[in-house]
Design an enzyme around this catalytic site. Structure first.
Site, PDB file in Angstrom:
ATOM      1  N   LYS A   1     -10.713  12.988   1.503  1.00  0.00           N
ATOM      2  CA  LYS A   1     -10.055  12.998   2.810  1.00  0.00           C
ATOM      3  C   LYS A   1     -10.842  13.809   3.835  1.00  0.00           C
ATOM      4  O   LYS A   1     -10.897  13.450   5.005  1.00  0.00           O
ATOM      5  CB  LYS A   1      -8.624  13.545   2.701  1.00  0.00           C
ATOM      6  CG  LYS A   1      -7.648  12.552   2.102  1.00  0.00           C
ATOM      7  CD  LYS A   1      -6.218  12.844   2.499  1.00  0.00           C
ATOM      8  CE  LYS A   1      -5.296  11.692   2.112  1.00  0.00           C
ATOM      9  NZ  LYS A   1      -3.906  11.928   2.414  1.00  0.00           N
TER      10      LYS A   1
ATOM     11  N   LYS B   1      -7.234   0.553   0.121  1.00  0.00           N
ATOM     12  CA  LYS B   1      -5.795   0.366  -0.088  1.00  0.00           C
ATOM     13  C   LYS B   1      -5.052   0.287   1.241  1.00  0.00           C
ATOM     14  O   LYS B   1      -5.465   0.878   2.239  1.00  0.00           O
ATOM     15  CB  LYS B   1      -5.213   1.468  -0.975  1.00  0.00           C
ATOM     16  CG  LYS B   1      -4.988   2.782  -0.303  1.00  0.00           C
ATOM     17  CD  LYS B   1      -4.079   3.647  -1.176  1.00  0.00           C
ATOM     18  CE  LYS B   1      -3.672   4.873  -0.373  1.00  0.00           C
ATOM     19  NZ  LYS B   1      -2.388   5.406  -0.674  1.00  0.00           N
TER      20      LYS B   1
ATOM     21  N   LYS C   1      -0.517   3.738   5.524  1.00  0.00           N
ATOM     22  CA  LYS C   1       0.286   3.909   6.744  1.00  0.00           C
ATOM     23  C   LYS C   1      -0.570   4.369   7.903  1.00  0.00           C
ATOM     24  O   LYS C   1      -0.320   4.036   9.043  1.00  0.00           O
ATOM     25  CB  LYS C   1       1.352   4.992   6.520  1.00  0.00           C
ATOM     26  CG  LYS C   1       2.415   4.649   5.538  1.00  0.00           C
ATOM     27  CD  LYS C   1       3.470   5.743   5.570  1.00  0.00           C
ATOM     28  CE  LYS C   1       3.889   6.137   4.165  1.00  0.00           C
ATOM     29  NZ  LYS C   1       3.023   7.110   3.509  1.00  0.00           N
TER      30      LYS C   1
HETATM   31  N1  AQP Z   1      -1.521   0.438  -0.946  1.00  0.00           N
HETATM   32  C1  AQP Z   1      -0.685   0.913  -1.856  1.00  0.00           C
HETATM   33  N2  AQP Z   1      -0.424   0.200  -2.983  1.00  0.00           N
HETATM   34  C2  AQP Z   1       0.453   0.679  -3.919  1.00  0.00           C
HETATM   35  N3  AQP Z   1       1.109   1.862  -3.792  1.00  0.00           N
HETATM   36  C3  AQP Z   1       0.889   2.591  -2.688  1.00  0.00           C
HETATM   37  N4  AQP Z   1       1.372   3.769  -2.250  1.00  0.00           N
HETATM   38  C4  AQP Z   1       0.815   4.072  -1.065  1.00  0.00           C
HETATM   39  N5  AQP Z   1      -0.033   3.099  -0.688  1.00  0.00           N
HETATM   40  C5  AQP Z   1      -0.015   2.163  -1.670  1.00  0.00           C
HETATM   41  C6  AQP Z   1       2.354   4.575  -2.965  1.00  0.00           C
HETATM   42  O1  AQP Z   1       3.394   4.906  -2.044  1.00  0.00           O
HETATM   43  C7  AQP Z   1       3.931   6.186  -2.391  1.00  0.00           C
HETATM   44  C8  AQP Z   1       4.113   7.021  -1.169  1.00  0.00           C
HETATM   45  O2  AQP Z   1       2.867   7.283  -0.625  1.00  0.00           O
HETATM   46  P1  AQP Z   1       2.628   8.569   0.262  1.00  0.00           P
HETATM   47  O3  AQP Z   1       3.424   8.454   1.480  1.00  0.00           O
HETATM   48  O4  AQP Z   1       2.853   9.796  -0.541  1.00  0.00           O
HETATM   49  O5  AQP Z   1       1.124   8.614   0.636  1.00  0.00           O
HETATM   50  P2  AQP Z   1      -0.071   7.739   0.306  1.00  0.00           P
HETATM   51  O6  AQP Z   1      -0.207   7.410  -1.128  1.00  0.00           O
HETATM   52  O7  AQP Z   1      -1.248   8.428   0.894  1.00  0.00           O
HETATM   53  O8  AQP Z   1       0.348   6.434   1.115  1.00  0.00           O
HETATM   54  P3  AQP Z   1      -0.231   5.811   2.420  1.00  0.00           P
HETATM   55  O9  AQP Z   1       0.691   4.724   2.810  1.00  0.00           O
HETATM   56  O10 AQP Z   1      -1.669   5.457   2.229  1.00  0.00           O
HETATM   57  O11 AQP Z   1      -0.091   6.941   3.498  1.00  0.00           O
HETATM   58  P4  AQP Z   1      -1.224   7.716   4.295  1.00  0.00           P
HETATM   59  O12 AQP Z   1      -1.882   6.691   5.151  1.00  0.00           O
HETATM   60  O13 AQP Z   1      -0.486   8.732   5.090  1.00  0.00           O
HETATM   61  O14 AQP Z   1      -2.176   8.344   3.320  1.00  0.00           O
HETATM   62  C9  AQP Z   1       3.001   6.796  -3.417  1.00  0.00           C
HETATM   63  O15 AQP Z   1       3.625   6.748  -4.681  1.00  0.00           O
HETATM   64  C10 AQP Z   1       1.787   5.912  -3.373  1.00  0.00           C
HETATM   65  O16 AQP Z   1       1.125   5.837  -4.636  1.00  0.00           O
END
Ligand code: AQP
Length: 327
Positions: free
Chosen positions: A112, A194, A197
């Protein structure tokens, strides 16, 4: 008694299909099995630049989406991290007991921060300790994780073990349970990364509240390749991603899906995947509209969640302070 589980999701943008397939729907399915604490982790979301004016509405929107997806706030505890101040208090006490070397090994920080290492906030570096505090505060015994978070759960175990050795048995040492390979949903605009958000771009993600036509347009623009055959082939990430979404939501066998698309083109694939997604998300949109019809409903749910989460958090903090000689 059912094992206690803590699960967090960041209000860092619009919740998307990846969050649903990879996490939320498993949480919903596991509600009977575990004593669940579902937390909207806003203090994790501030470790990167964000828009303060949007944070409150993002938190409320995410809470409503979780309920719309099937999280039952009567059965499970659904709350916001910053509503329970013990998360940050415990984090500081744990930071003082976490060797720098342990944090320096965390690969997610390296990914990151990248080349901006000297400029990112220190919170990005200490983030895994906040995550350990989340887990340990509720004496969580099981942490179901995907591969990407395994290292952080191992760290939580190490922190708990070290603390218990130094100050006496205070924390339950959590066991990671590696979920069956949960489907990982990739960005529609770049299927090698992946779905996230925080990634900007009209054609990157499917939001859980997207209108059917927007879903069709977004999937219609999904990046594929110049070949023809429709197979689950990881070497062809665009087609693989669309098939994975189909498989996750329709529940059909991979071989049945491949057989169904034999001789068909990418246009057919995109159309059918879009319909599978539209159908899967229709109840979420409907239920979201019902829940948010009265703006007080979500505030009430989150207030009650806070009331239910705090006793466990306070009890742990009391033991921690006493063990550390702070009160
Ligand atoms: N693309 C994905 N495919 C499958 N699972 C996913 N998760 C996130 N993206 C995918 C799962 O969603 C849960 C919550 O995620 P988070 O909010 O803790 O953060 P993250 O994993 O970093 O998700 P994002 O959407 O990518 O957010 P940002 O952009 O803020 O980093 C987790 O269980 C994650 O595995």
């Amino acid at each position: 008694m059912a094992a206690r589980v803590f699960s967090g999701i960041q209000p860092s943008g619009e919740p998307h299909l990846g969050n649903y397939i990879g996490a939320i729907r498993n949480w919903v399915a596991d509600q009977e099995r575990y004593d669940n604490y579902f937390c909207i982790v806003d203090e994790h979301a501030i470790t990167v630049p964000y828009e303060p004016a949007e944070m409150r509405s993002r938190v409320r929107e995410l809470a409503a989406v979780l309920v719309a997806c099937g999280i039952d706030p009567e059965r499970s505890v659904l709350f916001v991290q910053s509503h329970v101040p013990e998360h940050t208090e415990l984090t500081w006490l744990l930071i003082c007991n976490t060797p720098m070397g342990w944090l320096e090994r965390m690969t997610q920080f390296k990914d990151k921060a990248g080349s901006r290492r000297e400029r990112v906030g220190a919170g990005l570096f200490t983030y895994p300790v906040l995550m350990a505090a989340d887990i340990l505060l509720y004496q969580t015994s099981v942490v179901p994780v995907g591969d990407d978070q395994k290292q952080h759960v191992e760290l939580s175990r190490d922190i708990a073990g070290r603390f218990n050795n130094l100050y006496g048995e205070v924390f339950t040492v959590p066991e990671p349970v590696i979920r069956e390979v949960g489907a990982r949903v990739m960005g529609l605009d770049d299927p090698t990364k992946k779905m996230s958000k925080s990634v900007e771009g009209q054609h990157h993600a499917i939001g859980l509240l997207d209108e059917p036509d927007l879903i069709r347009r977004r999937i219609g623009r999904a990046v594929t390749d110049s070949l023809r055959e429709i197979r689950f082939d990881e070497e062809r990430p665009g087609v693989h991603n669309l098939l994975t979404i189909h498989h996750a939501l329709s529940g059909q066998d991979r071989s049945a899906i491949e057989a169904h698309f034999e001789g068909k083109g990418y246009g057919d694939l995109k159309k059918e995947v879009a319909e599978v997604v539209v159908e899967a998300l229709a109840p979420v949109r409907r239920s979201y509209a019902e829940i948010t019809a009265d703006p007080e409903t979500i505030d009430g749910i989150l207030e009650e969640g806070r009331e239910r989460a705090r006793p466990a958090a306070e009890a742990t903090m009391e033991s921690v302070r006493r063990a550390m000689g702070l009160r």
